[in-house]
Design an enzyme around this catalytic site. Structure first.
Site, mmCIF file in Angstrom:
data_model
loop_
_atom_site.group_PDB
_atom_site.id
_atom_site.type_symbol
_atom_site.label_atom_id
_atom_site.label_comp_id
_atom_site.label_asym_id
_atom_site.label_seq_id
_atom_site.Cartn_x
_atom_site.Cartn_y
_atom_site.Cartn_z
ATOM 1 C CB SER A 135 -0.965 -0.039 1.185
ATOM 2 O OG SER A 135 -2.014 0.871 1.012
ATOM 3 C CG ASP A 182 -6.922 -2.175 -3.576
ATOM 4 O OD1 ASP A 182 -7.603 -1.449 -2.827
ATOM 5 O OD2 ASP A 182 -5.725 -2.434 -3.366
ATOM 6 C CG HIS A 195 -6.101 -2.277 0.163
ATOM 7 N ND1 HIS A 195 -5.352 -1.673 -0.816
ATOM 8 C CD2 HIS A 195 -5.504 -1.961 1.335
ATOM 9 C CE1 HIS A 195 -4.350 -1.008 -0.263
ATOM 10 N NE2 HIS A 195 -4.417 -1.174 1.039
#
Length: 687
Positions: free
Chosen positions: A537, A623, A657
């Protein structure tokens, strides 16, 4: 397709101009998720990855079996008391998801439950396996039980896009209510009598901006609050005392809290103190007064008290300290607990209400992480806490407030003869370019010589701290002679609010240079041979920026759901989270200096012709936080521009995600990443 022939992304020049700067983005077409060519390209990348890593299949299966073999698959959590029930969860061998259960409470001590056996009056609250069915993805958004223990509100997601459908279950009869609310966000809160449930919705930019009130048995929900400022999120909760509903609105740097008597759910929320830019605060009900944790004139936060009839008037209780960051306050009927951070470690301070002095709880290891967990009861003489270190598996303790005794309730079993005495953990300090000392947490087997292949993990954003913790999958690295290290770079919160401030906005490059300094320190001090970098991320942004700065320092890079096209994303206010993120990264859309600064470090913009190490980028098609096209474009540009590699892209075509949702699926994915890393740590690899 030959293993030496990776997919070639077509180039379709797309021009954009900001602040007089014209940029050509030849891979912008990949942002169109509905274009069959986009899907075909991602599938071609997956096929190429499968071909290039086929020789790792045996190692991947071996690592998977190690993870599985060290995990007690049929297990249960430590029960937590709430009202008349003890709540806990079970996992069962062969099943992907946990089963939430409860048993009637009989006394203050948790019931003794034998793994694999059922208690006589055990009740299943929710079975994740039944809910998931045959769906390849399943996630829970909330699971909230009404104060009287009779109703359950729960929400589910079957695609990974983090839009949940909310349902209600009568726990007394087992009946599913007809009430169904679609497309909600995480969380929610019950009214005191359990007749009303509050929940939040997101806007088109995936920002939770509305709070609704749903009365069970009705169809028309009432909008309670709508946040017009695009920098702010909203959320709703119930105090531990169940006396107040708390509606919070917050940006990255500012917050505003409103409260309402939970017995009057149709009433008006009262603002505690109006928002003031740069001031963050939270409110906890402590019986006859409120606690307020805030940073008004207190960079590392201070703790204040406030009267119930005037919650905006704050009287200092624990004043600001430069060396201690106050993280949160947990209030109970007879005491409170402050969770804090000092010298890169977390800690707990108990505040008795009976005129006794406050005190801190001591822990024996040099590196560890501790925090309150599972304390739903307001009236209690025990504190439930979670503890772990890099060699100590996740542990649950009760702290007896009368005797000051730490009572170990459960330590996560690690099968296969794990002995913490075989491993050791260390704290090192690297010197950054500006002279700042950067802490590094390290773990290895005692019999591992130096230098050794090293995995260096980093994050460094949002004041998120990567604290010392235990990992079962990590043992597959350590037992193969790897060192595992965490670089606690600026932008995180490990060393207090200053640490965060010095790694954000126009100081963001400190995050990247700190990480490179940590890698160099590990090599030059004799710890490390090859260094393989890993992050996800915003930590994926760190991976891309660090490898642009010093590709020669890394033998490989694993970037998971990486935020590598940050400038393009933060320039587009229509994308999820963009406007909210301006307080973290700056606003390049309206500020030319921020634009120039971000352009100078964003990974996608700064790939060059140097020799890059092998890179594995992992993403998910659904995501909503870091779009799949960021790593897809990055890998395409790496292939077209840089030398070295190989540059591999793995796209989960049905996840979000967090990647794949089931625990066995997640273990397979981790085994794949670890097998790739293990090979990178072997000199002379050419795969």
């Amino acid at each position: 397709m030959s293993s030496n022939t990776p997919p070639v992304a077509k180039t379709v020049p797309a021009e954009r101009t900001h602040h007089g700067d014209t940029v050509i983005d030849e891979y912008a077409w990949l942002t169109n998720k509905e274009d069959p060519e986009t899907i075909a390209y991602l599938e071609a990348e997956n096929a190429y990855l499968k071909e290039r890593t086929a020789h790792l299949a045996d190692l991947q299966e071996q690592v998977f079996q190690e993870i599985k073999g060290r995990t007690q698959e049929t297990d249960l959590s430590v029960p937590s008391r709430k009202g008349c029930w003890w709540y806990f969860s079970r996992t069962e061998e062969g099943k992907q998801y946990a089963v939430s259960c409860r048993v009637p409470a009989d006394g203050d001590a948790p019931p003794e439950i034998t793994v694999g056996e059922r208690l006589e009056r055990e009740q299943v609250v929710l079975d994740g396996n039944e809910l998931a069915g045959d769906s390849p993805f399943f996630s829970m958004g909330t699971s909230s039980i009404s104060p009287d223990g009779t109703m359950l509100a729960y929400s589910t997601d079957f695609t990974g896009d983090e839009r949940f459908n909310l349902r209600f279950k009568n726990l007394t009869t087992g009946e599913q209510l007809p009430d169904v609310i679609e497309g909600i966000f995480y969380g929610g809160a019950w009214s005191a009598d359990g007749s009303v449930f509050f929940y939040t919705r997101v806007d088109d930019a995936w920002r939770p901006f509305q709070v609704y009130r749903h009365t069970l048995g009705t169809e028309e929900d009432v909008l309670v609050h709508e946040e017009a400022d695009e920098r702010y999120w909203v959320g709703i909760g119930l105090t531990r005392s169940e006396r107040y509903l708390v509606l919070g609105a917050g940006s990255k740097i500012t917050s505003e809290v409103s409260i309402l008597d939970a017995a009057d759910p149709t009433g008006e929320f009262q603002v505690v103190r109006p928002r003031k830019t740069g001031v963050e605060y939270g409110v906890e009900h402590a019986g006859d007064f409120f606690y307020v944790l805030h940073n008004d004139g207190a960079r590392n936060f201070e703790l204040a008290t406030a009267p119930l009839d005037d919650p905006g008037t704050w009287t200092p209780l624990i004043e600001h300290r430069d060396d201690t960051r106050l993280l949160e306050i947990d209030a109970f009927a007879g005491h409170a607990v402050v969770h804090f951070r000092r010298e890169g470690l977390t800690g707990l301070r108990v505040l008795p209400y009976d005129e006794q002095p406050s005190y801190e709880i001591d822990f024996p290891e040099p590196l560890y992480d501790v925090g309150p967990v599972g304390n739903p009861e307001f009236v209690t003489n025990r504190l439930r806490l979670a503890y772990t270190s890099m060699v100590t598996p996740a542990s649950v303790y009760d702290y007896d407030l009368a005797t000051h005794e730490l009572i170990l309730l459960k330590r996560k079993p690690v099968l296969g003869g794990y002995d913490p005495g075989d491993y050791e953990q260390f704290r090192e300090w690297a010197t950054a370019e500006d002279g700042t000392e950067i802490p590094i947490s390290i773990v290895k087997r005692k019999d591992t010589g130096r230098p050794a292949p090293t995995v260096l993990y980093g994050y460094g954003s949002y004041e998120t701290s990567i604290d010392p913790s235990f990992s079962v999958p990590r043992l597959s690295l350590l037992d193969r002679g790897f060192v595992f290290a965490v670089a606690h770079v600026r932008g995180g919160g490990e060393m207090g609010r200053r640490w965060y401030d010095e790694g954000k906005l126009t100081k963001k490059k400190n995050t990247f240079t700190d990480f490179v300094a940590a890698a160099r320190h590990l090599k030059r001090s004799g710890w490390s041979a090859e260094v393989i970098a890993r992050g996800g991320s915003a930590g994926g942004l760190l991976m891309g920026a660090a490898v642009n700065l010093a590709p020669e320092e890394f033998a490989g890079v694993v970037a998971e759901v990486p935020f590598v096209d940050a400038l393009t994303t933060i320039l587009d206010p229509s994308l999820p989270l963009t406007v909210i993120e301006w307080d973290e990264w700056g606003d390049p859309l309206h500020d030319a200096d921020v634009y120039a600064y971000m352009k100078s470090y964003t990974p996608y913009e700064n790939v060059d012709e140097r020799e890059y190490p092998p890179i594995l980028a992992i993403t998910s098609l659904n995501d909503t936080r870091v779009m799949y096209h960021e790593p897809a474009k990055w890998v395409a540009r790496l292939r077209a521009t840089a030398r070295g590699g190989p540059f591999l892209l793995k796209t989960e075509m049905g996840a979000g995600h967090g990647g794949r949702s089931g625990r066995y699926d997640a273990w397979h994915e981790e085994a794949f990443a670890l097998s790739w890393i293990i090979e990178r740590g072997t000199k002379g690899s050419t795969a």
